[in-house]
Design a protein around this motif. Structure first.
Motif, PDB file in Angstrom:
ATOM      1  N   VAL A 154       0.478 -11.046   3.490  1.00 17.58           N
ATOM      2  CA  VAL A 154       0.995  -9.972   4.312  1.00 17.58           C
ATOM      3  C   VAL A 154       0.685  -8.653   3.553  1.00 17.58           C
ATOM      4  O   VAL A 154       0.997  -8.707   2.233  1.00 17.58           O
ATOM      5  N   LEU A 155       0.093  -7.686   4.258  1.00 17.45           N
ATOM      6  CA  LEU A 155       0.187  -6.342   3.702  1.00 17.45           C
ATOM      7  C   LEU A 155       1.111  -5.292   4.373  1.00 17.45           C
ATOM      8  O   LEU A 155       1.166  -5.110   5.474  1.00 17.45           O
ATOM      9  N   ILE A 156       1.760  -4.841   3.372  1.00 18.05           N
ATOM     10  CA  ILE A 156       2.691  -3.831   3.724  1.00 18.05           C
ATOM     11  C   ILE A 156       2.581  -2.413   3.422  1.00 18.05           C
ATOM     12  O   ILE A 156       2.442  -2.143   2.144  1.00 18.05           O
ATOM     13  N   CYS A 157       2.536  -1.752   4.365  1.00 23.08           N
ATOM     14  CA  CYS A 157       2.156  -0.209   4.092  1.00 23.08           C
ATOM     15  C   CYS A 157       3.298   0.793   4.223  1.00 23.08           C
ATOM     16  O   CYS A 157       3.736   0.833   5.478  1.00 23.08           O
ATOM     17  N   ASP A 158       3.494   1.550   3.280  1.00 21.94           N
ATOM     18  CA  ASP A 158       4.596   2.231   3.220  1.00 21.94           C
ATOM     19  C   ASP A 158       3.943   3.848   3.837  1.00 21.94           C
ATOM     20  O   ASP A 158       2.802   4.109   3.531  1.00 21.94           O
ATOM     21  N   THR A 159       4.724   4.274   4.846  1.00 25.23           N
ATOM     22  CA  THR A 159       3.867   5.711   5.407  1.00 25.23           C
ATOM     23  C   THR A 159       4.891   7.013   5.000  1.00 25.23           C
ATOM     24  O   THR A 159       6.305   6.700   5.056  1.00 25.23           O
ATOM     25  N   ALA A 160       4.411   8.047   5.455  1.00 24.10           N
ATOM     26  CA  ALA A 160       5.146   9.371   5.287  1.00 24.10           C
ATOM     27  C   ALA A 160       6.328   9.564   6.409  1.00 24.10           C
ATOM     28  O   ALA A 160       5.799   9.056   7.488  1.00 24.10           O
ATOM     29  N   GLY A 161       7.440   9.912   6.068  1.00 21.91           N
ATOM     30  CA  GLY A 161       8.310  10.014   7.030  1.00 21.91           C
ATOM     31  C   GLY A 161       8.703  11.567   7.426  1.00 21.91           C
ATOM     32  O   GLY A 161       9.994  12.107   7.208  1.00 21.91           O
ATOM     33  N   ARG A 162       7.729  12.206   7.639  1.00 15.23           N
ATOM     34  CA  ARG A 162       8.115  13.786   7.848  1.00 15.23           C
ATOM     35  C   ARG A 162       8.085  14.056   9.738  1.00 15.23           C
ATOM     36  O   ARG A 162       7.174  14.233  10.180  1.00 15.23           O
ATOM     37  N   LEU A 163       9.315  13.902   9.989  1.00 17.14           N
ATOM     38  CA  LEU A 163       9.424  13.992  11.676  1.00 17.14           C
ATOM     39  C   LEU A 163       9.408  15.262  11.994  1.00 17.14           C
ATOM     40  O   LEU A 163       9.272  15.517  13.256  1.00 17.14           O
ATOM     41  N   HIS A 164       9.806  16.268  11.197  1.00 16.22           N
ATOM     42  CA  HIS A 164       9.876  17.798  11.672  1.00 16.22           C
ATOM     43  C   HIS A 164       8.389  18.235  11.928  1.00 16.22           C
ATOM     44  O   HIS A 164       8.038  19.165  12.570  1.00 16.22           O
ATOM     45  N   ASN A 165       7.333  17.537  11.460  1.00 18.94           N
ATOM     46  CA  ASN A 165       5.962  17.791  11.692  1.00 18.94           C
ATOM     47  C   ASN A 165       5.357  16.787  12.699  1.00 18.94           C
ATOM     48  O   ASN A 165       4.567  16.085  12.113  1.00 18.94           O
ATOM     49  N   LYS A 166       5.823  16.418  13.791  1.00 18.23           N
ATOM     50  CA  LYS A 166       5.292  15.185  14.407  1.00 18.23           C
ATOM     51  C   LYS A 166       3.977  14.907  14.890  1.00 18.23           C
ATOM     52  O   LYS A 166       3.489  13.966  14.589  1.00 18.23           O
ATOM     53  N   LYS A 167       3.244  16.251  14.935  1.00 13.46           N
ATOM     54  CA  LYS A 167       1.677  16.057  15.328  1.00 13.46           C
ATOM     55  C   LYS A 167       1.164  15.600  14.140  1.00 13.46           C
ATOM     56  O   LYS A 167       0.252  14.723  14.255  1.00 13.46           O
ATOM     57  N   ASN A 168       1.395  15.956  12.693  1.00 14.78           N
ATOM     58  CA  ASN A 168       0.679  15.569  11.710  1.00 14.78           C
ATOM     59  C   ASN A 168       0.973  13.966  11.530  1.00 14.78           C
ATOM     60  O   ASN A 168       0.161  13.388  11.238  1.00 14.78           O
ATOM     61  N   LEU A 169       2.192  13.851  11.595  1.00  9.46           N
ATOM     62  CA  LEU A 169       2.531  12.383  11.386  1.00  9.46           C
ATOM     63  C   LEU A 169       1.810  11.383  12.584  1.00  9.46           C
ATOM     64  O   LEU A 169       1.459  10.547  12.185  1.00  9.46           O
ATOM     65  N   ALA A 228       0.941  -1.150   0.101  1.00 13.61           N
ATOM     66  CA  ALA A 228       0.016   0.096  -0.107  1.00 13.61           C
ATOM     67  C   ALA A 228       0.997   1.225  -0.033  1.00 13.61           C
ATOM     68  O   ALA A 228       1.576   1.423   0.850  1.00 13.61           O
ATOM     69  N   ALA A 229       0.717   1.943  -0.910  1.00 10.28           N
ATOM     70  CA  ALA A 229       1.542   3.313  -1.095  1.00 10.28           C
ATOM     71  C   ALA A 229       0.980   4.389  -0.156  1.00 10.28           C
ATOM     72  O   ALA A 229       0.172   5.348  -0.796  1.00 10.28           O
ATOM     73  N   ALA A 230       1.270   4.272   0.877  1.00  6.82           N
ATOM     74  CA  ALA A 230       0.336   5.271   1.845  1.00  6.82           C
ATOM     75  C   ALA A 230       1.365   6.631   2.361  1.00  6.82           C
ATOM     76  O   ALA A 230       0.889   7.309   3.053  1.00  6.82           O
ATOM     77  N   ASP A 231       2.415   6.538   1.527  1.00  7.01           N
ATOM     78  CA  ASP A 231       3.246   7.895   1.616  1.00  7.01           C
ATOM     79  C   ASP A 231       2.854   8.665   0.411  1.00  7.01           C
ATOM     80  O   ASP A 231       3.390   8.835  -0.545  1.00  7.01           O
ATOM     81  N   THR A 232       1.500   9.227   0.491  1.00  9.00           N
ATOM     82  CA  THR A 232       1.045   9.943  -0.359  1.00  9.00           C
ATOM     83  C   THR A 232       1.507  11.579  -0.687  1.00  9.00           C
ATOM     84  O   THR A 232       1.125  12.226  -1.432  1.00  9.00           O
TER      85      THR A 232
END
Length: 303
Positions: free
Chosen positions: A188-203, A137-141
């Protein structure tokens, strides 16, 4: 099989070996007695090998104890003691299993540039070889490049991919992927997620929304979160992990680019400071160069 794996591991760790274990051996050869000076010098080598101060102190304490218990007098016999201490600290082998049951969902987190998408591709190929049915799943949109890159890897690994447009809701992608996984009887379902650490609240919001959807729509699946870290960043990887652990329930670490660094000692630091098992390590560019982490083999390859 193990022979090939071990050779790869050894070659992948050669830079760390040069910078760490060879230095230890050279140093121990210079001493006749085990004294404070020897301990201090050993401590210095450990700290400069990116094992970190806190972890080094723990290693030294356990090593002194072991040397005393085993009544070791010859500096050359310190190495086997050190190996035992490191294997103990790296923990048990059971923890490294990625998937115990089917269906499983793996959420993959990590900042951009650490090799997250590549790791997902390699993990997919690994499962595919084990005759498991995999869906991505391409969840790093957030980045179109992330979606495209994942597509390239899904084709390489020969597994299906669920994707939406750039900027769409990551949770919606995961929702669709779960429905597809159930319909196609995926292991197995593997989900990629966004890696924005500078915006911790959003993540944090994004991940908790994704987790809620998994719990609601796919409650029968075993769920885990893997954090991808880049070994070449050494102690920074430990700091990054601490930040991710504030926003996600991390169950395992994937450590990439170990072959490109002399900072392989960071593995020990990660395990000791975070108490999260390192499950996979990357020791090369190839699709099968992401290896299951085995403490004993790792320490043997180091020495």
């Amino acid at each position: 099989m193990f022979g090939g794996f071990f050779e790869k591991l050894k070659n992948g760790l050669s830079k760390t070996k040069d910078g760490f274990t060879d230095k230890v051996s050279e140093m121990l050869n210079l001493y006749v007695n085990i004294d404070e000076e020897l301990y201090e010098e050993l401590e210095e080598i450990l700290i400069t090998s990116d094992i970190g101060v806190e972890t080094t102190l723990e290693i030294m304490e356990r090593l002194r104890e072991k040397i005393k218990t085993n009544k070791v007098k010859d500096p050359k016999e310190i190495t086997p003691c050190l190996k035992e201490v490191l294997v103990d600290m790296l923990g048990s082998e059971q923890e490294t299993t990625l998937v115990n049951s089917s269906p499983s969902v793996i959420l993959v987190v990590g900042v951009n540039g650490v090799g997250k998408t590549t790791s997902i591709g390699k993990i997919s190929a690994k499962f595919k070889n084990d005759k498991k049915k995999v869906l991505l799943a391409a969840a790093d949109t957030f980045r179109a490049a992330a979606i495209d890159q994942l597509e390239v890897w899904s084709n390489r690994a020969g597994v299906d991919l669920i994707r939406h447009q750039e900027g769409s809701d990551p949770a919606a992608v995961v929702y669709d992927a779960i429905q597809a996984a159930k319909a196609r009887k995926v292991d197995v379902l593997i989900c990629d997620t966004a890696g924005r650490l500078h915006n911790k609240k959003n993540l944090m919001d994004e991940l908790s929304k994704i987790n809620r959807i998994i719990d609601r729509e796919f409650s029968e699946a075993q769920k885990q979160t893997l954090l991808v870290l880049d070994a070449t960043t050494g102690q920074n990887a430990v700091q990054q992990a601490k930040q991710f652990m504030e926003v996600a329930d991390v169950n395992g670490i994937v450590l990439t680019k170990l072959d490109g660094t002399a900072k392989g000692g960071v593995v020990i630091s990660i395990k000791h400071q975070l108490n999260v098992p390192v499950k996979l390590i990357g020791v090369g560019e190839g699709i099968d160069d992401l290896q299951e982490f085995k403490a004993k083999a790792f320490v043997e390859a180091l020495f």
